[in-house]
Enzyme design. Structure first.
Site, PDB file in Angstrom:
ATOM      1  N   ASP A  19     -21.227 -43.579  -5.940  1.00 41.54           N
ATOM      2  CA  ASP A  19     -22.154 -42.576  -5.257  1.00 41.54           C
ATOM      3  C   ASP A  19     -21.693 -41.214  -4.506  1.00 41.54           C
ATOM      4  O   ASP A  19     -22.588 -40.719  -3.951  1.00 41.54           O
ATOM      5  CB  ASP A  19     -23.165 -43.302  -4.239  1.00 41.54           C
ATOM      6  CG  ASP A  19     -24.263 -44.144  -4.901  1.00 41.54           C
ATOM      7  OD1 ASP A  19     -24.431 -43.772  -6.251  1.00 41.54           O
ATOM      8  OD2 ASP A  19     -24.984 -44.896  -4.381  1.00 41.54           O
ATOM      9  N   ASP A  92     -13.496 -40.746 -16.836  1.00 36.13           N
ATOM     10  CA  ASP A  92     -14.605 -40.869 -15.828  1.00 36.13           C
ATOM     11  C   ASP A  92     -14.537 -42.575 -15.468  1.00 36.13           C
ATOM     12  O   ASP A  92     -14.806 -43.288 -16.588  1.00 36.13           O
ATOM     13  CB  ASP A  92     -16.172 -40.582 -16.187  1.00 36.13           C
ATOM     14  CG  ASP A  92     -17.138 -41.037 -14.974  1.00 36.13           C
ATOM     15  OD1 ASP A  92     -16.580 -41.079 -13.772  1.00 36.13           O
ATOM     16  OD2 ASP A  92     -18.169 -41.444 -15.594  1.00 36.13           O
ATOM     17  N   LYS A 148     -21.014 -32.536  -1.930  1.00 35.44           N
ATOM     18  CA  LYS A 148     -22.258 -32.703  -0.981  1.00 35.44           C
ATOM     19  C   LYS A 148     -22.169 -31.756   0.154  1.00 35.44           C
ATOM     20  O   LYS A 148     -22.533 -32.246   1.119  1.00 35.44           O
ATOM     21  CB  LYS A 148     -22.566 -34.001  -0.896  1.00 35.44           C
ATOM     22  CG  LYS A 148     -22.926 -35.089  -2.293  1.00 35.44           C
ATOM     23  CD  LYS A 148     -23.315 -36.328  -2.060  1.00 35.44           C
ATOM     24  CE  LYS A 148     -23.047 -37.207  -3.061  1.00 35.44           C
ATOM     25  NZ  LYS A 148     -23.809 -38.442  -3.030  1.00 35.44           N
ATOM     26  N   SER A 532      10.954 -84.621 -26.670  1.00 33.74           N
ATOM     27  CA  SER A 532      11.296 -83.944 -25.593  1.00 33.74           C
ATOM     28  C   SER A 532       9.795 -83.385 -24.951  1.00 33.74           C
ATOM     29  O   SER A 532       9.422 -82.251 -24.849  1.00 33.74           O
ATOM     30  CB  SER A 532      12.109 -82.485 -25.954  1.00 33.74           C
ATOM     31  OG  SER A 532      11.713 -81.688 -27.217  1.00 33.74           O
TER      32      SER A 532
END
Lengths: 632, 265
Positions: A19, A92, A148, A532
């Protein structure tokens, strides 16, 4: 435009907390740089409208409906775009913690990372985690966007404060900061255009800054390597398909091929069509080469100049990120893969456990849990020629697999670890090894056969003895110096003093393993047929054969073996007349990493015999029949 | 060839050889379009001119005539080991699907019947990341379940070029040697290597096909690009999406997603 397309694009991975606006930034960058197809924006408007949500740039990248529904990126996306100066591939990667493996898959190739931070939220859990992850993937260069900015009133003070914090964090992780840029991704401010809201910022826009980041050049100054991928045969010539790494490989170069250790000169570098004649193979180039001599080489072998060859290693340290739900612990065995070679590897020591969020060492931890980082030393079953990440970038990367799943990715660090030294198996201090003047290699060159142990293991009735005897017959007819060591026969003489308790069984196998190793050293092809049942015993036999050991699992389930019951032993065991019978009241360790598995349950005897014979011929003869190489 | 294209080429050859070395029974899908024909060229480069596994055409009978003619010419000239596999007819496909998606689904079903018949463990497929958002999320080696479906929510980690070729029981692995190429890369490479392509890619009467599919669900775009240089020049300028002429991508928001998760290429 011409020059724009002639050079490699810059690969850039976008990281940051969920976000914080990664997808929005990419969508806007594509749009503003004119890289979006016509109608793409309208298509997203339509989707958003149909869903009754405001316009969402991230829909451009979140291609799955599930991603759009949950508003999270599930898997990494690769996108191409270009500025006026150069081309880019944007990776992205999802920010969610549980999606670390997807992010790593995306980020692995990147030349640099772009870290996106929400100016209002600052450094968050995944911001920190992603920085640690980058350092463990070997991605050094980090550019930062404080996004922002509109939510913090475009405040220079908050920006400068955050810039300092993030730069400190980047440097602390051993990464290189490439600059911090304030931006508003959804409006496009400071991406391609400056916008009108941050006149106080005098630095570059994102695109200006990106255009100056160099594409990471890979290792073309390091010593040459030729990593063998496959072996083909055409027109009677054997070609090694592979990739050149580091300095060019030229016709006439003498190369030593590890781990086998034989040398030969490059006779021809062949590509198709024939008119493309090559005299050298450059760093990263996939070619085929022919050698002057017929030496033993197979997939995973590394050719190198004799004076500059990577020494063989049976210990390796990885700085790794652990991805599995099951923790990594000391003593566990996984598959180690690097370049084109692989070998089982056992965890010898966990030197460091690092909290991926804080980057701090966790001193009280003795295991690596999911999504933590660490520094781990592994013991390799088969010694490999290794280069550290600081030398050869491509060859210095490794992954760890568990049951076919990738559970870790890491970088090879060989600091302080010694290469394999020859012939130093320790015994009593009073016993000194006398070196043979006639070496195993000399015997091989003289006879054309490589003394080796082919160790058949499996339940009683699986078909070990039958197959061993049939294979011996064929090899004998073809003049191989071959001998079968069979469980029942050996117990009549060499091991007549031993019973079937766990201790005696271990001793039985120890003696047989040592004898087989000696016979192989003497130049014989030894095929052994012993149940074995314990992996530890088989591993000891492997050690005794000094790298000339091939574990062949003869596979058939207990029901099948019991129904065959050639010697009537299962019947006796069920009746309680034989104690400690493998598969009934004594365990059998299914081989974890056999060199070969032969399924006798679904295949007929002839097929099984042919498979074993072909394998032995490939690994023990200097002149295997065609078919060892793939005929093109 | 530019150093960049040479690098792209070497990466693809490495992937193709890796598939051949690690996957036992391999086949390659050849749609006869520019991408899979470039992939075929790369296969020949990887194996010194040979094609050591079958080429499969999933044939719906609906390809354009020029496509079939081009196929026949190349099969003859290059002596290709081709399997022309017929896809089930439309009436056997889920009628609830939108029409173009339903048509495209015939290839998915055709691939399933082929896999069941021949039990291939690996299928080379010439998709690219820049074609379409879902393909951008693909792995180079991408496992498919026994019904051919793609579990995109839980893809295995794929680090660098240390590829894993594992696949679920009775499933197979899709191999994508062209994932890192762009449309323009393919055209520049086609030009540099003089690889033949179908004439439908070049403009006639002001239109050309940018992506070749079946006749009923593929449409030409407006273009004057009559030769390969003109196509390259056009692509450097265009802002029209490559698959704009492919109806099945656009019928509903998730029509292509439905196709791909169920096993489409």
């Amino acid at each position: 435009m011409r020059s724009l397309r002639d050079t490699s694009p810059l690969h850039m991975v976008i990281v940051g907390h969920v976000d914080h606006g990664k997808s929005t930034l990419i969508g806007r960058l594509l749009h503003d740089s004119g890289s979006l197809a016509d109608g793409k924006k309208e298509e997203i408007e339509k989707i958003c409208h149909a869903r009754g949500v405001p316009f969402e740039w991230s829909y451009l990248l979140d291609a799955f409906q599930a991603e759009r529904n949950q508003a999270v990126t599930i898997d990494a996306t690769h996108l191409h775009f270009h500025s006026a100066k150069r081309r880019y591939v944007i990776i992205d990667a999802p920010g969610h913690r549980e999606f670390l493996k997807n992010m790593m898959s995306g980020a692995g190739h990147a030349d640099m990372a772009l870290l996106v931070i929400d100016g209002a939220e600052g450094l968050q859990e995944q911001t920190r985690r992603h920085m640690v992850m980058l350092s463990f993937l070997g991605i050094k260069n980090v550019m930062v966007i404080i996004n922002k900015m509109d939510r913090i009133d475009y405040s220079p003070a908050i920006f400068h404060d955050l810039s300092k914090q993030v730069n400190d964090m980047i440097v602390t992780r051993g990464l290189v900061p490439l600059g911090v840029i304030p931006a508003v991704a959804h409006a496009g401010d400071m991406l391609v255009h400056r916008g009108n809201n941050m006149d106080w910022y005098m630095g570059q826009t994102l695109i200006e800054a990106l255009d100056q980041v160099p594409v990471q050049k890979s290792n073309d100054k390091h010593p040459a390597r030729f990593v063998v991928q496959d072996i083909y045969r055409m027109g009677g010539v054997r070609y090694l398909a592979g990739r050149a790494e580091g300095q060019p490989i030229k016709i006439g170069d003498q190369l030593i091929f590890q781990p086998g250790g034989e040398t030969s000169c490059v006779q021809e570098i062949k590509v198709w069509p024939d008119q493309n004649i090559l005299t050298s193979a450059q760093n990263g180039q996939s070619v085929t080469i022919a050698l002057e001599d017929r030496i033993f080489v197979e997939r995973g072998y590394v050719g190198a100049p004799v004076q500059d060859a990577p020494p063989l290693r049976d210990h390796v340290r990885l700085s790794l990120l652990w991805l599995s739900d099951k923790p990594l612990r000391v003593g566990q065995t996984y598959l180690f893969r690097t370049g084109l070679s692989e070998t089982p590897a056992t965890v010898q020591a966990i030197e460091r456990v690092i909290d991926t969020q804080t980057g701090q060492d966790q001193l009280d931890q003795v295991e690596l849990v999911k999504n933590t980082a660490g520094q781990v030393v592994f013991t390799l079953r088969d010694p490999l020629p290794l280069d550290p990440f600081t030398g050869h970038v491509r060859l210095g990367r490794a992954v760890i697999e568990d049951n076919g799943d990738v559970v870790a990715a890491g970088l090879i660090n060989l600091d302080g670890l010694l290469p394999v030294s020859q012939g130093t198996k320790n015994t009593s201090p009073h016993i000194y090894r006398v070196s043979h003047p006639v070496t195993h290699d000399m015997r091989f060159k003289k006879s054309g056969y490589r003394g080796s142990v082919f160790w058949l293991t499996g339940l009683s009735g699986a078909g070990k003895s039958t197959l061993a005897m049939a294979v011996e017959r064929i090899l004998f007819e073809k003049n191989y110096p071959v001998y079968v060591l069979d469980g029942d026969n050996v117990r009549h003489g060499l091991n007549a003093d031993l019973g079937f308790s766990a201790v005696d069984r271990t001793e039985n196998i120890r003696r047989v393993g040592e004898v087989a190793g000696l016979m192989a050293d003497a130049g014989l092809i030894v095929v052994s047929a012993f149940i074995s049942p314990f992996q530890a015993d088989r591993d000891r036999a492997r050690t005794a054969a000094q790298g000339r050991f091939h574990e062949i699992y003869i596979k058939a389930d207990i029901g099948t073996c019991e129904s065959r019951d050639p010697k009537g032993l299962y019947k006796k065991a069920r009746a309680g007349n034989i104690a400690d019978f493998t598969g009934i009241d004594s365990p059998y360790d299914i081989p974890l990493y056999p060199e070969l598995t032969i399924d006798t349950q679904t295949q007929d005897i002839d097929t099984c015999v042919r498979q074993i014979f072909t394998y032995i011929e490939q690994h023990a003869s200097a002149f295997p029949a065609p078919g060892y190489e793939k005929d093109l | 060839m530019s150093p960049y294209l040479a690098e792209q080429e070497s990466k693809s050859i490495f992937i193709i050889r890796e598939a051949y070395a690690r996957v036992r029974k391999l086949a390659m899908l050849w749609s006869i379009g520019k991408d899979s024909t470039a992939m075929l060229w790369l296969v020949r480069k990887a194996f010194l001119g040979r094609v050591p596994f079958p080429l499969v055409l999933l044939d719906t009978g609906m390809e354009m005539d020029e496509v079939y003619a081009f196929r026949d010419r190349l099969v003859r000239d290059w002596q290709l080991p081709i399997i022309n596999h017929l896809c089930p007819p439309l009436d056997q496909i889920d009628a609830k699907l939108p029409p173009a998606t339903r048509s495209a689904m015939r290839k998915t079903e055709g691939l399933k019947t082929l896999l069941a018949q021949e039990s291939y463990q690996g299928i080379l497929c010439g998709i690219r990341r820049d074609e379409q958002g879902l393909r951008a999320k693909e792995r180079v080696f991408s496992p498919r379940r026994s019904d051919g479906s793609w579990d995109y929510k839980d893809q295995p980690a794929e680090l660098w070029d240390i590829y894993s070729t594992a696949y679920p029981d009775k499933g197979h692995v899709r191999v994508h040697p062209l994932l890192h190429w762009t449309e323009l890369d393919i055209w520049e490479y086609t030009k540099a290597e003089k690889i033949p392509v179908c004439d439908l890619y070049f403009a006639r009467g002001g239109q050309r096909y940018r992506s070749l599919g079946e006749k009923n669900i593929t449409f030409p775009v407006n273009s004057d690009a009559q030769d390969i240089d003109a196509v390259i020049a056009e692509l450097k300028q265009t802002r029209v999406a490559e698959r704009a002429g492919r109806s099945m991508d656009q019928e509903t928001e998730d029509s292509f997603e439905q196709l791909r998760t169920q096993g489409y290429m």
